[in-house]
Motif scaffolding. Structure first.
Motif, mmCIF file in Angstrom:
data_model
loop_
_atom_site.group_PDB
_atom_site.id
_atom_site.type_symbol
_atom_site.label_atom_id
_atom_site.label_comp_id
_atom_site.label_asym_id
_atom_site.label_seq_id
_atom_site.Cartn_x
_atom_site.Cartn_y
_atom_site.Cartn_z
ATOM 1 N N ALA A 1 -48.971 -1.165 11.815
ATOM 2 C CA ALA A 1 -49.016 -0.747 13.851
ATOM 3 C C ALA A 1 -48.434 -2.340 13.388
ATOM 4 C CB ALA A 1 -50.230 -1.563 14.628
ATOM 5 N N PRO A 2 -46.340 -2.207 13.392
ATOM 6 C CA PRO A 2 -45.763 -3.336 13.390
ATOM 7 C C PRO A 2 -45.092 -4.118 14.791
ATOM 8 C CG PRO A 2 -44.672 -1.547 13.628
ATOM 9 C CD PRO A 2 -45.563 -0.824 13.692
ATOM 10 N N LYS A 3 -46.187 -3.800 15.694
ATOM 11 C CA LYS A 3 -45.911 -4.161 17.420
ATOM 12 C C LYS A 3 -47.057 -5.477 17.573
ATOM 13 C CE LYS A 3 -45.197 -5.678 21.474
ATOM 14 N NZ LYS A 3 -46.325 -6.065 22.155
ATOM 15 N N MET A 4 -48.247 -5.021 16.444
ATOM 16 C CA MET A 4 -49.845 -5.659 16.166
ATOM 17 C C MET A 4 -49.089 -6.693 15.235
ATOM 18 S SD MET A 4 -52.809 -3.229 16.206
ATOM 19 C CE MET A 4 -54.373 -4.161 16.484
ATOM 20 N N GLN A 5 -48.910 -6.661 14.209
ATOM 21 C CA GLN A 5 -47.983 -7.576 13.579
ATOM 22 C C GLN A 5 -47.486 -8.629 13.902
ATOM 23 O OE1 GLN A 5 -45.576 -6.993 9.772
ATOM 24 N NE2 GLN A 5 -47.179 -7.445 8.411
ATOM 25 N N ASP A 6 -46.190 -8.400 14.674
ATOM 26 C CA ASP A 6 -45.465 -9.008 15.414
ATOM 27 C C ASP A 6 -45.674 -10.581 16.333
ATOM 28 O OD1 ASP A 6 -43.329 -7.735 14.098
ATOM 29 O OD2 ASP A 6 -42.371 -7.031 15.833
ATOM 30 N N ASP A 7 -46.457 -9.453 16.943
ATOM 31 C CA ASP A 7 -47.570 -10.257 18.267
ATOM 32 C C ASP A 7 -48.326 -11.523 17.452
ATOM 33 O OD1 ASP A 7 -46.959 -8.873 20.180
ATOM 34 O OD2 ASP A 7 -48.132 -8.073 20.620
ATOM 35 N N LEU A 8 -49.328 -10.907 16.149
ATOM 36 C CA LEU A 8 -50.352 -12.148 15.283
ATOM 37 C C LEU A 8 -48.932 -13.479 14.499
ATOM 38 C CD1 LEU A 8 -52.781 -12.859 14.504
ATOM 39 C CD2 LEU A 8 -52.255 -11.085 12.826
ATOM 40 N N VAL A 9 -48.418 -13.083 14.135
ATOM 41 C CA VAL A 9 -47.346 -13.545 13.277
ATOM 42 C C VAL A 9 -46.546 -14.388 14.476
ATOM 43 C CG1 VAL A 9 -44.528 -14.196 12.608
ATOM 44 C CG2 VAL A 9 -46.447 -12.109 11.564
ATOM 45 N N ALA A 10 -45.931 -13.617 15.873
ATOM 46 C CA ALA A 10 -46.157 -14.623 16.616
ATOM 47 C C ALA A 10 -47.129 -15.821 17.417
ATOM 48 C CB ALA A 10 -45.547 -14.436 18.039
ATOM 49 N N LEU A 11 -48.375 -15.589 17.392
ATOM 50 C CA LEU A 11 -48.747 -17.041 17.709
ATOM 51 C C LEU A 11 -49.482 -17.512 16.445
ATOM 52 C CD1 LEU A 11 -51.459 -17.418 19.769
ATOM 53 C CD2 LEU A 11 -52.638 -16.061 18.539
ATOM 54 N N ILE A 12 -49.914 -17.236 15.569
ATOM 55 C CA ILE A 12 -49.336 -17.882 14.356
ATOM 56 C C ILE A 12 -48.051 -19.157 14.273
ATOM 57 C CG2 ILE A 12 -49.422 -17.894 11.280
ATOM 58 C CD1 ILE A 12 -51.059 -15.506 11.698
ATOM 59 N N GLU A 13 -46.799 -18.360 13.970
ATOM 60 C CA GLU A 13 -46.330 -19.470 14.138
ATOM 61 C C GLU A 13 -46.127 -20.405 15.578
ATOM 62 O OE1 GLU A 13 -42.864 -16.883 11.596
ATOM 63 O OE2 GLU A 13 -42.476 -16.938 14.287
ATOM 64 N N SER A 14 -46.342 -20.020 16.872
ATOM 65 C CA SER A 14 -46.709 -20.630 17.926
ATOM 66 C C SER A 14 -47.965 -21.965 17.420
ATOM 67 C CB SER A 14 -46.452 -20.389 18.717
ATOM 68 O OG SER A 14 -48.552 -19.485 19.191
ATOM 69 N N LYS A 15 -48.749 -21.722 17.093
ATOM 70 C CA LYS A 15 -49.921 -22.775 16.614
ATOM 71 C C LYS A 15 -50.195 -23.113 15.575
ATOM 72 C CE LYS A 15 -52.447 -21.159 19.637
ATOM 73 N NZ LYS A 15 -52.876 -22.548 21.589
ATOM 74 N N LEU A 16 -49.297 -23.384 14.461
ATOM 75 C CA LEU A 16 -49.185 -23.271 12.362
ATOM 76 C C LEU A 16 -48.011 -23.753 12.950
ATOM 77 C CD1 LEU A 16 -52.819 -21.746 11.697
ATOM 78 C CD2 LEU A 16 -51.832 -24.014 12.561
ATOM 79 N N PRO A 17 -46.355 -23.700 13.026
ATOM 80 C CA PRO A 17 -44.928 -23.737 12.723
ATOM 81 C C PRO A 17 -45.177 -24.208 11.414
ATOM 82 C CG PRO A 17 -45.875 -25.994 14.281
ATOM 83 C CD PRO A 17 -46.434 -24.931 14.130
ATOM 84 N N GLY A 18 -45.570 -24.864 10.470
ATOM 85 C CA GLY A 18 -45.751 -25.277 9.097
ATOM 86 C C GLY A 18 -45.912 -24.224 8.527
ATOM 87 N N LEU A 19 -46.440 -23.446 8.931
ATOM 88 C CA LEU A 19 -46.735 -22.409 7.854
ATOM 89 C C LEU A 19 -46.207 -21.325 8.064
ATOM 90 C CD1 LEU A 19 -50.578 -21.216 8.437
ATOM 91 C CD2 LEU A 19 -49.442 -22.804 6.813
ATOM 92 N N GLU A 20 -45.329 -20.335 6.410
ATOM 93 C CA GLU A 20 -45.195 -19.911 6.426
ATOM 94 C C GLU A 20 -45.647 -18.437 6.060
ATOM 95 O OE1 GLU A 20 -42.618 -16.740 2.630
ATOM 96 O OE2 GLU A 20 -43.531 -19.455 2.262
#
Length: 283
Positions: free
Chosen positions: A238-257
């Motif tokens: 489910a790459p779209k689900m993965q993309d959406d979750l990654v985008a949310l993490i990067e927006s909330k916690l930009p310091g994380l890899e």
């Protein structure tokens, strides 16, 4: 100096390349598809999807073949290893760790068996931590104590992609499946301190489910930090689900890899292919 062999199972989901680089031996979980047995390391998610979804075949998981375990430990003894450290998936997911210990006794070979209380990248990280400690010259006993301390730092949350698969496995009832479908409920599971799968929350949409998981990541990041500032976001297919979750993490916690990975096939057997999860270790 003690000569240590390293063992894990395929639920750690190591790539062949990294396993070879680290010098860790992978014992495969078995998948039973329509009565036929497959080693997890030899069956791709795409092949499993074709069998289960396109061809409507039943699939289930089974522990590694006991004779394979014994053979590996006998071979290690013959090769001059003093002992092995075996880092296995949670006993709450599979009885692999128990069988590994029993096989070591049958082979009369000293094995320090570590129940990781997890799987996937958390299991991988324990192997990496242990190998680094070995290179620093720590004793076997010190390494084992270190791994037992680190395993309690795992965090894992996953959205169940297919409740029907969970129903077939006896993990949810038909009534729960019916309500989930009617109300568009997205169940989120986690692992308790012993590695047993337990419910976390039920969200009324994917967006809310992502928010619940990322909110928990934010809270624990403040409380404990994140090891190496790195989180893993997994999916089956489910790459779209993965993309959406990654985008949310990067927006909330930009310091994380954020590292994108895929679930091993045994996870997809039980949770379905439209799954996504987030995993990290506390610092």
């Amino acid at each position: 100096m003690t000569k240590i062999a390293w063992i894990t199972d395929s639920m750690a989901n190591f790539s062949q390349e990294e396993a070879a680089r680290l010098g860790v031996d992978i014992v495969p979980i078995q998948l039973i598809v329509d009565g036929n047995g497959y080693s997890e390391t030899n069956l791709s998610l795409e092949d499993l999807h074709r069998y289960m979804i396109d061809q409507k075949k039943e699939a289930k998981t089974s522990q590694p073949i006991f004779g394979d375990f014994i053979g590996r430990y006998e071979r290690l003894k013959e090769e001059g290893y003093d002992c092995a450290i075996a880092v296995h998936c949670s006993n709450g997911l599979s009885s692999t760790a128990k069988n590994s210990k029993a096989a070591a006794e049958a082979a009369d070979f000293k094995v320090y068996t570590i129940d990781s209380h997890a799987a996937l990248e958390a299991q991988q990280e324990l192997v990496r931590i242990g190998k680094a400690a070995e290179q620093e010259g720590k004793s076997v006993e010190e390494i084992v104590a270190l791994l037992e301390a680190w395993r309690d730092k795992k965090n894992f949350f996953m959205i169940i992609g297919n409740m029907e698969t969970m129903r077939r496995g006896g993990r949810v009832s038909s009534g729960e499946l019916f309500l989930a479908n009617i109300l568009n409920i997205k169940p989120i599971i986690t692992l308790d301190e012993t590695g047993k799968v337990i419910p976390f929350k039920k969200a009324r949409s994917l967006k809310k489910a992502y928010a619940e998981m990322v909110g928990e990541l934010e809270r624990r990041h403040v409380e404990n930090g994140v090891k190496d500032n790195r989180v893993f976001v997994q999916t089956a297919l489910a790459p779209k689900m993965q993309d959406d979750l990654v985008a949310l993490i990067e927006s909330k916690l930009p310091g994380l890899e954020v590292v994108r990975t895929r679930f091993c096939p045994s996870i997809a057997v039980h949770a379905g292919f439209e799954t996504v999860g987030v995993l990290w270790l506390d610092a």
